[in-house]
Write a protein that holds these residues in place. Structure first.
Motif, PDB file in Angstrom:
ATOM      1  N   VAL A  54      44.731  85.450  37.046  1.00 17.84           N
ATOM      2  CA  VAL A  54      44.351  86.527  37.956  1.00 17.84           C
ATOM      3  C   VAL A  54      44.177  87.803  37.144  1.00 17.84           C
ATOM      4  CG1 VAL A  54      45.042  87.906  39.947  1.00 17.84           C
ATOM      5  CG2 VAL A  54      45.637  85.477  39.846  1.00 17.84           C
ATOM      6  N   VAL A  55      42.980  88.346  37.181  1.00 21.59           N
ATOM      7  CA  VAL A  55      42.726  89.619  36.494  1.00 21.59           C
ATOM      8  C   VAL A  55      42.631  90.709  37.556  1.00 21.59           C
ATOM      9  CG1 VAL A  55      41.164  90.906  35.008  1.00 21.59           C
ATOM     10  CG2 VAL A  55      41.536  88.472  34.616  1.00 21.59           C
ATOM     11  N   ARG A  56      43.586  91.595  37.537  1.00 18.66           N
ATOM     12  CA  ARG A  56      43.604  92.671  38.529  1.00 18.66           C
ATOM     13  C   ARG A  56      42.827  93.873  38.016  1.00 18.66           C
ATOM     14  NH1 ARG A  56      49.333  92.461  38.363  1.00 18.66           N
ATOM     15  NH2 ARG A  56      49.970  90.514  39.266  1.00 18.66           N
ATOM     16  N   ALA A  57      42.113  94.509  38.913  1.00 19.52           N
ATOM     17  CA  ALA A  57      41.365  95.701  38.544  1.00 19.52           C
ATOM     18  C   ALA A  57      42.281  96.916  38.621  1.00 19.52           C
ATOM     19  CB  ALA A  57      40.150  95.867  39.446  1.00 19.52           C
ATOM     20  N   GLU A  58      43.210  96.973  37.684  1.00 21.76           N
ATOM     21  CA  GLU A  58      44.066  98.142  37.628  1.00 21.76           C
ATOM     22  C   GLU A  58      44.327  98.498  36.171  1.00 21.76           C
ATOM     23  OE1 GLU A  58      48.471  96.218  38.194  1.00 21.76           O
ATOM     24  OE2 GLU A  58      47.222  96.414  39.972  1.00 21.76           O
ATOM     25  N   ALA A  59      44.716  99.717  35.971  1.00 19.74           N
ATOM     26  CA  ALA A  59      44.948 100.193  34.613  1.00 19.74           C
ATOM     27  C   ALA A  59      46.048  99.386  33.939  1.00 19.74           C
ATOM     28  CB  ALA A  59      45.318 101.670  34.645  1.00 19.74           C
ATOM     29  N   ILE A  60      45.906  99.159  32.636  1.00 17.54           N
ATOM     30  CA  ILE A  60      46.952  98.469  31.892  1.00 17.54           C
ATOM     31  C   ILE A  60      47.749  99.431  31.022  1.00 17.54           C
ATOM     32  CG2 ILE A  60      45.770  96.249  31.870  1.00 17.54           C
ATOM     33  CD1 ILE A  60      45.013  96.887  28.943  1.00 17.54           C
ATOM     34  N   ASN A  61      47.288 100.663  30.953  1.00 16.61           N
ATOM     35  CA  ASN A  61      48.019 101.669  30.188  1.00 16.61           C
ATOM     36  C   ASN A  61      48.608 102.699  31.159  1.00 16.61           C
ATOM     37  OD1 ASN A  61      48.978 103.568  28.387  1.00 16.61           O
ATOM     38  ND2 ASN A  61      46.971 104.457  28.004  1.00 16.61           N
ATOM     39  N   PRO A  62      49.886 102.546  31.533  1.00 17.57           N
ATOM     40  CA  PRO A  62      50.464 103.454  32.517  1.00 17.57           C
ATOM     41  C   PRO A  62      50.800 104.837  31.965  1.00 17.57           C
ATOM     42  CG  PRO A  62      52.107 101.865  31.828  1.00 17.57           C
ATOM     43  CD  PRO A  62      50.818 101.487  31.146  1.00 17.57           C
ATOM     44  N   ASP A  63      51.110 104.948  30.659  1.00 24.30           N
ATOM     45  CA  ASP A  63      51.627 106.250  30.230  1.00 24.30           C
ATOM     46  C   ASP A  63      51.386 106.647  28.784  1.00 24.30           C
ATOM     47  OD1 ASP A  63      54.987 104.848  30.509  1.00 24.30           O
ATOM     48  OD2 ASP A  63      53.410 104.495  29.064  1.00 24.30           O
ATOM     49  N   ILE A  64      50.594 105.911  28.042  1.00 26.95           N
ATOM     50  CA  ILE A  64      50.411 106.272  26.629  1.00 26.95           C
ATOM     51  C   ILE A  64      49.205 107.188  26.468  1.00 26.95           C
ATOM     52  CG2 ILE A  64      49.898 105.380  24.319  1.00 26.95           C
ATOM     53  CD1 ILE A  64      51.435 102.831  25.141  1.00 26.95           C
ATOM     54  N   ARG A  65      49.452 108.431  26.009  1.00 28.12           N
ATOM     55  CA  ARG A  65      48.386 109.401  25.670  1.00 28.12           C
ATOM     56  C   ARG A  65      47.347 109.525  26.778  1.00 28.12           C
ATOM     57  NH1 ARG A  65      47.425 106.814  19.862  1.00 28.12           N
ATOM     58  NH2 ARG A  65      45.421 107.875  20.010  1.00 28.12           N
TER      59      ARG A  65
END
Ligand code: FES
Length: 75
Positions: free
Chosen positions: A7-18
């Motif tokens: 399952v590939v979700r359309a959401e960001a994978i980088n929550p907090d880096i730069r």
């Protein structure tokens, strides 16, 4: 045998880096490389993983994320 579903979700994978940067790209200069430039995927969306194929552009647009490749540059 059990089937696996990816399952590939359309959401960001980088929550907090730069997150203030439009796209997080890092470069490393290396002397002992066969090719002048190699881009490694860090968005997990590339069809040529582990190499970047530019899929991060679509991912960033769809999710508002800011991921980009790691670039190895020959000195
Ligand atoms: Fe994943 Fe470029 S395709 S970083």
């Amino acid at each position: 045998s059990p089937r696996r579903m990816v399952v590939v979700r359309a959401e960001a994978i980088n929550p907090d880096i730069r997150k203030t940067e439009e796209k997080v790209v890092d470069s490393v200069v290396v002397t002992d490389l066969a090719k002048p430039l190699t881009a490694y995927c860090r968005c997990w969306r590339s069809a040529t993983f582990p190499l970047c194929d530019g899929s991060h552009v679509k991912h960033n647009k769809a999710t508002g994320d800011n991921v980009g490749p790691l670039l190895l540059k020959k000195q």
